[in-house]
Scaffold this active site. Structure first.
Site, PDB file in Angstrom:
ATOM      1  N   GLY B  43      29.809  24.210  25.848  1.00 40.67           N
ATOM      2  CA  GLY B  43      28.418  24.530  25.567  1.00 40.67           C
ATOM      3  C   GLY B  43      27.648  24.611  26.874  1.00 40.67           C
ATOM      4  O   GLY B  43      28.234  24.741  27.951  1.00 40.67           O
ATOM      5  N   ARG B 338       8.834  16.553  16.126  1.00 39.53           N
ATOM      6  CA  ARG B 338       9.689  16.778  14.965  1.00 39.53           C
ATOM      7  C   ARG B 338       9.760  15.590  14.012  1.00 39.53           C
ATOM      8  O   ARG B 338       9.739  15.766  12.804  1.00 39.53           O
ATOM      9  CB  ARG B 338      11.098  17.112  15.453  1.00 39.53           C
ATOM     10  CG  ARG B 338      11.139  18.441  16.144  1.00 39.53           C
ATOM     11  CD  ARG B 338      12.476  18.731  16.730  1.00 39.53           C
ATOM     12  NE  ARG B 338      12.478  20.098  17.245  1.00 39.53           N
ATOM     13  CZ  ARG B 338      13.500  20.652  17.873  1.00 39.53           C
ATOM     14  NH1 ARG B 338      14.587  19.959  18.073  1.00 39.53           N
ATOM     15  NH2 ARG B 338      13.424  21.884  18.292  1.00 39.53           N
TER      16      ARG B 338
END
Ligand code: FES
Lengths: 257, 645
Positions: B43, B338
């Site tokens: 990644g 969030r």
């Protein structure tokens, strides 16, 4: 809905494959295609069989791993979408669905519906980047890039490397994939310095790896889940010709200078 | 505890990193060629580190379980990447980004690491632009920015709704270049099974070749993990199907400490669950909260009618809508962090105001922005997200408000690392989501990409040299040493044991049950009774798994069920540790919400006197975990109650 599935089964790259027929029942139209295959696989496991092997990972249309050829079309009947995002509402009760792996000499089958796409990695390794090392880059806003160029580069860069263009092409050509990277980098000032070398190396590698030629039928564009446009191929061809002419000239000039 | 030395350099906050860099040991070019580094995961963190170390001249081996390094799940990040460039002239600075990140993380992250992250955020953007990453630009040709939750400045760089993809492809390009040059060797379709340790140091890995099924041995002078988070312990999450916690868990069992395992991020804007066949959840980028307004009906009767399809969202009058985030948090409105947004959605749904068939959804409405800016502007900003929503839900978000609900998205917890990103095992480094270090108890939007690339491009390539400078006399070790044999044998035994159970239930059967236990008892809201119950249930399920799981096929060749079984076996242990950690932390902070600890207004109530520490767990054998604490001393900022009102 109930469906009949005819799925390509193949033990490994050396074995011969064949179609197997399976039935699935009570599939919800809101189920994704891969979730339908999950249901089939659970059925098979509980029956003592081995599940059907297929590639998938993100299941949100961006990693490019899923790769199924469904009723004669890469990623199935819906447009501009990968198979992992395609939902069963695209099928109807009683339908027969034929599921095959990508078919191309350059993408050998590993097992069932899973193929080896490392040829794509090799093409990128040949030059699909700018040759700069980490650190020492100048300020990101130092070079202005016209919005339309940035937008067009982004259009090309949206390629997910799934290989559906190769699977869709009757010649198994990788032109759309290669050209998307070539034109993304050729559109941006950062990629221009190596543009000529890049296009030559990438095309040469593509040819070596067993991909076919482009005969301008553009099935690739029609089937691309990310709607990569065939103008990229035109741009790559132009880059390629310019590169051929220019690299000779440049060499001469360098020797002369 | 000597093992828990965070190695934070002395001196003023802003000088620590430059001071470290100028004093750390380096490895000279001729020695670099003689040193092997193993990197697991491709990644953002893994690919960028492998590329950068290859450029420096080290010999790198890089591993991924996918068929290509380009597919790692960083690719799915949509919204953007933060950097304190202050291009928008709205007063941003390194300090502000640092401060917002510490505050957003609810004061549970290490100051020095976060400041370094903010410092290198700018160079990341420079690097990516030089690679040809097509970031969004304005008509003058300059880079464009948007704002994200938890910040009052616009510092988020983006490439349409595919920022993660573009950044990853940039790093993948750099990695590919090093593969071509022979500095990096790629092992795709390889799953790391275990860590090999020799004389107390990390010296290699055992990986399973997912095509042949064979176990293979690899040596490295150092090993770096960039294997991502463990959100799939919940079965349903926004992670990729293959995302797993196995590498992290195996090294934990070898002695690496685990930091804050219970810190899980539940992302507020995901497409709601629709059926029990569902295999994963799809995220809708947080950037949508820039122009979308979140609401539920003010009256329960309206919510009821919506659930039964007797009323449409559009038919509810403005005055009958409750824009609950704007109501509760006027200063940040729809752009609260969030954790706050997720909890507020759950609160409304639990109180009976939820919409959608299940009542577990809230509206995200663009009608006002479309009226104000025009449909084409909204289409340009979010077109691909709207299209994705329509394909999945079969509803047009330009006409009807989207329906969203929170879902598991990211794990802030991870392997404990010091300032050099080294774990408690010498020679084992951990980057990106796999470590615990930068986000505290809650990660801000667009900060995961920043951290992954910071670790991979700019931090690890320096810090690992400080370690490797002492390894220049260590030759390349042979992989037929007894340590390699022994570890491989352990892996083989584990696999054989799984294959031989030949039970009655599939791997997914167990994984789904585990997910449900985790969501019900270790999810968005936790309490003591529930956590204890959850632990009991996990232990029972684990026992059942080892008696009754059915793994078809053989160990030779491709066996996707075996891959899953190995991962679920680890999740069944990791889930228990998450619950234990949540039980230990008698406070609410960030994504960790304990119902017993909240203010009268239902906000998270931290307990700084007792819990201002990183919970570092050490494996002590089956179900036994010992807690160590790394105290968090805030030298440079004042610890406050978070306030987004
Ligand atoms: S599984 Fe990732 S694109 Fe389909």
């Amino acid at each position: 809905m109930d469906l009949t599935l005819k799925i390509w089964k193949q033990k490994d790259s050396k074995s011969k494959g064949r179609f197997e027929t399976y039935k699935v029942k009570n599939i919800s139209p809101n189920c994704s295609f891969l979730e339908m295959l999950d249901i089939l696989n659970e059925q098979l496991i509980y029956k003592g069989d081995e599940p059907v092997v297929f590639d998938h990972d993100c299941r949100e249309g961006i990693c490019g791993m899923c790769s199924l050829y469904i009723n004669g079309r890469p990623h199935g009947p819906d447009k501009a979408i990968t198979v992992c995002q395609m939902h069963m509402r695209n099928f109807h009760d009683g339908q027969t669905v034929i599921i095959e792996p990508w078919r191309s000499r350059a993408f050998p089958v590993i097992r069932d519906l899973m193929v080896d796409r490392s040829a794509f990695d090799k093409i990128i390794q040949a030059g699909g980047y700018t040759s700069i090392n980490t650190g020492g880059a100048q300020d990101a806003n130092a070079i202005l890039i016209p919005k339309v160029d940035a937008d067009m580069a982004m259009d090309a860069a949206a390629c997910i490397g799934c290989g559906s263009c190769v699977a869709a092409c009757k010649n198994s050509s990788a032109m759309l994939f290669v050209s998307a990277k070539v034109s993304q980098l050729a559109l941006l000032p950062q990629g221009k310095a190596e543009a000529f070398e890049r296009v030559q190396k990438m095309v040469e590698t593509m040819d070596k790896l067993g991909f076919g030629n482009c005969t301008n039928t553009f099935a690739c564009e029609a089937e691309c889940p990310k709607e990569i446009k065939s103008w990229n191929i035109a741009k790559m061809n132009r880059e390629f010709i310019a590169a051929k002419m220019c690299s000779e000239k440049r060499k001469e000039a360098n020797f002369a200078g | 505890m000597s093992k828990l030395d965070s190695k934070v350099p002395k001196g003023p906050l802003a000088d620590k990193w430059s001071h470290y860099k100028s004093h750390a040991n380096l490895v000279n070019p001729s020695n670099k060629r003689k040193l092997d580094i193993i990197i697991v995961g491709t990644g953002l963190a893994g690919a960028s580190a492998a590329a950068s170390l290859g450029e420096m001249g080290f010999q790198v081996k890089v591993f991924c379980y996918q068929d290509s390094p380009r597919r790692a799940h960083s690719i799915a990040a949509q919204g953007g990447i933060n950097a304190s460039k202050n291009y928008q002239n709205d007063g941003d600075s390194v300090y502000r980004l640092f401060y917002d990140t510490i505050k957003g993380g609810d004061y549970r992250a290490r100051e020095a690491n976060v400041h370094r992250l903010a410092e290198v955020s700018g160079p990341i953007i420079d690097q990516c632009v030089a690679q040809g990453v097509p970031f969004a630009r304005d008509y003058g040709g300059l880079l464009d920015n948007r704002s994200f939750g938890g910040a009052q400045v616009s510092r988020t760089f983006y490439a349409r709704g595919q920022t993660g993809q573009q950044l990853l492809l940039g790093a993948y390009g750099a990695l590919s270049r090093q593969i071509e040059k022979g500095n990096v060797k790629l092992y795709e379709r390889h799953d790391m099974m275990d860590l090999v340790m020799i004389d107390g140091k990390a010296r290699g890995i055992i990986a399973r070749n997912l095509v042949t099924g064979e176990l293979e041995r690899f040596f490295g002078h150092a090993v770096a993990l960039a294997t991502g988070g463990y959100g799939n312990v919940f079965f349903l999450s926004t992670n990729a199907m293959g995302s797993n916690g196995s590498a992290v868990w195996q090294v934990y069992k070898k002695g690496a400490f685990f930091g804050n395992p219970c810190f899980t991020q539940i992302h507020p804007t995901c497409i709601p669950v629709h059926g029990d066949y569902q295999s994963k959840l799809t995220l809708m980028s947080e950037s949508l909260r820039n122009d979308g307004r979140i609401w539920v009906p003010k009256n329960k009767e309206d919510a009821e009618k919506l659930r039964h399809g007797k009323l449409k969202a559009k038919e509810i009058k403005e005055e009958d809508r409750d824009y609950y985030l704007e109501r509760r948090y006027p200063a940040f409105g729809n752009l609260v962090p969030r954790d706050v947004a997720s909890r507020a959605a759950k609160e409304r749904c639990d109180a009976g105001y939820g919409v959608g068939e299940t009542g577990l959804a809230v509206f995200l409405d663009f009608s006002e922005s479309i009226a104000r800016l025009g449909r084409n502007v909204i289409e340009e900003r979010y077109g691909n997200l709207f299209q994705m929503y329509e394909k999945i839900v079969d509803d047009n978000p330009y006409e009807m408000p989207m329906m969203i609900y929170p879902a598991v998205h990211y794990t802030m917890g991870g392997l404990w690392v010091d300032y050099e990103l080294q774990s408690t095992i010498p020679g084992l480094f951990v980057m990106g989501e796999a470590n615990f270090s930068d986000h505290g108890a809650n990660r801000l939007g667009a900060s995961a990409l920043m951290q992954g690339l910071a670790d991979g491009y700019f931090v690890l390539p320096y810090t690992i040299q400080n370690y490797l400078s002492n390894e220049i006399r260590t030759p390349r070790l042979k992989t037929d040493l007894p340590e390699f044999e022994k570890t491989e044998k352990e892996v083989k035994d584990r696999i054989d044991k799984l294959m031989n159970i030949k039970g009655k239930n599939s791997v997914d059967y167990f994984h789904k049950q585990l997910g449900k236990i985790m969501w019900d008892y270790v999810g968005m809201a936790r309490n003591e009774t529930g956590l204890k119950k959850g632990i009991e249930l996990i232990i029972a399920l684990r026992e059942e798994f080892w008696k009754d799981v059915l793994v078809p096929g053989t160990t030779a060749g491709v066996n996707t069920e075996l891959e899953k079984a190995l991962r679920v076996a680890d999740f069944l242990e990791l889930g228990e540790l998450m619950a234990m950690d949540a039980l230990n932390r008698n406070e609410s902070c960030g994504g960790h919400f304990r119902e017993e600890f909240q203010t009268d207004e239902g906000e998270a109530l931290r307990n700084d006197d007792t819990y201002k520490y990183v919970a570092c767990w050490e494996f002590k054998g089956n179900s036994q975990h010992e807690l160590h604490k790394e105290a968090l001393d805030y030298e440079f900022i004042e610890v406050k109650q978070r306030n987004y009102k």
